[in-house]
Enzyme design. Sequence first.
Site, short mmCIF file in Angstrom:
data_model
loop_
_atom_site.label_atom_id
_atom_site.label_comp_id
_atom_site.label_asym_id
_atom_site.label_seq_id
_atom_site.Cartn_x
_atom_site.Cartn_y
_atom_site.Cartn_z
N SER A 205 0.84 -1.20 0.00
CA SER A 205 0.00 0.00 0.00
C SER A 205 0.88 1.25 0.00
O SER A 205 1.67 1.45 -0.92
CB SER A 205 -0.96 -0.06 1.18
N HIS A 464 -8.24 -5.13 -0.53
CA HIS A 464 -6.90 -4.63 -0.19
C HIS A 464 -6.28 -5.50 0.90
O HIS A 464 -6.84 -5.66 1.99
CB HIS A 464 -7.05 -3.19 0.30
#
Length: 541
Positions: A205, A464
């Site tokens: 990320s 995610h």
Amino acid sequence: MKDNGIRIFLVWLCVAAAAVADPLLVELPNGQLRGRDNKGYYSYESIPYAEPPVGELRFEAPQRYAQQWKETFDATQPPVECMQWNQYTDQENKLTGVEDCLTVSVYRPKNSSRSSFPVVVNIHGGAFMFGGAAGNGHEAFMASGNVIVVKITYRLGPLGFISSGDSALPGNFGLKDQRLALQWIRDNIARFGGEPENILVVGFSAGAASLHLHLLQKDFQQLAKAAALISGTALMPSTVQQGGRRRAFEMGRIVGCGLLEDSTVLKKCLKSKHASEIVTAVRDFLVFDYVPFAPFGPVVEPVDAAEPFLTQHPLDIIKSGDFSQVPWLVSHTQEDGAYNAAIFLAKQPNGEEFIGELNKRWYELAPHLFFYRDSSKTIEQMDDYSRDLRQQYLGNRNFSVDNYLDMQRIFTDALFRNDSIRSIDLHRKHSKSPIYYYVYDNPAARGRASLLARRDDIVVGTGHGDDYFLFFDSPSRQPLRADEEIISKNLIKMFEDFVQGDKGSLTYDSCVFPNNIAQEHVEFILIKRNGCEISKADWIA
């Protein structure tokens, strides 16, 4: 002189013998440290790599740790988080962590068949705002037993990224922390049995976006052999933002520095404030829930800044071709945007989902959600883009739970997928090093989106971190399903081979990654529950 040489040699022999006798003891330039025996591996945690960034060192580039230990340093304490306003703290006061936090933690497996180990370095995610090393597990790598894992902490939020846009307060302190940590690892990892010539850096990320920015530095190839970007690139709209100067002076106003115009005065005032006061002020930059999720992050620094990290936009650096040449991997999940979209599935006190708010507040929230508020030249331009974005994915429909997946696709494409493909496409035109790409499509039973939505009754797809937490494990994902156990082992073997290989090639299970440098179209490996296949990106972002 000869006697002195013999004496030094004998001391060295004693130290070496002690290290063999007790693997928990490690000699560093600062002195001796003692780690912990964890049955299947040894750990050496919370080792400082920089002087504490407090007092006059706040808002400055990190200084290499130079203190000498008079006694054996206790390296058995888990790493603490850098001070942050944490989205995942489920209470009104989200302040956690400490300001003195710049450490590395080393984990070495017990494997008698190896005298040394390749190294996997982890840069954690958290939108440049929150997160920490401890939340990214190392147990899966230790169980495999073939690499040393090193996790680093770095400054976050305003303490790590506030910038007035000039040399007085240039910003990017968190990125400079990361760079110093990588230098420390290169210089010291051999003392733990690591191979400094075989270092793979893995970022997730914001950690992946950070890693991409490191790749764009010429000296990164002296620090690592390869890189893996998991759900993040430097070209994501949330990575390098405009408007930093406005936010810096607004921070000064919020914490009581007044309406200033001079950056040097602002910096002096902010240094006089308690760190918790500055970090708590993050809540005043949020317009809805934790939106925007990265109010403070990397910036382009002025060229006259002391020890600058980034003085050109990443796009310009890529086009120049003046960056490190190492093999690297880019990835994202099929529905990466679920992390950002899921908050709109949470229910308000009246029982209605927050997604209905988008019908009333789309033009207000969209520029914050997708990070074009500060890059838009006029309000009209900003509104036009907001309208076009909604029209592209929803047509004339209202936002609702029934079309949530269409709304979620906006987040996936605009924040992850599009710029992953664009990064690969640009790099392959200006790079000689192999570029690999995978997409992960196998939903977790309970991923991060479920935590933020506070519900499990709506399927959001592969979100995610659904792949990332299979190799840097998380307690929230335990126990893994049988198929996830297999995928976890395949991914770990992929990374082990990547860091150990001589040719820079990459394989997942039975699938050999296409090198996008040599391909006419961008190609990737699609990792699914029951295997993998090679696919072609259907369009270039």
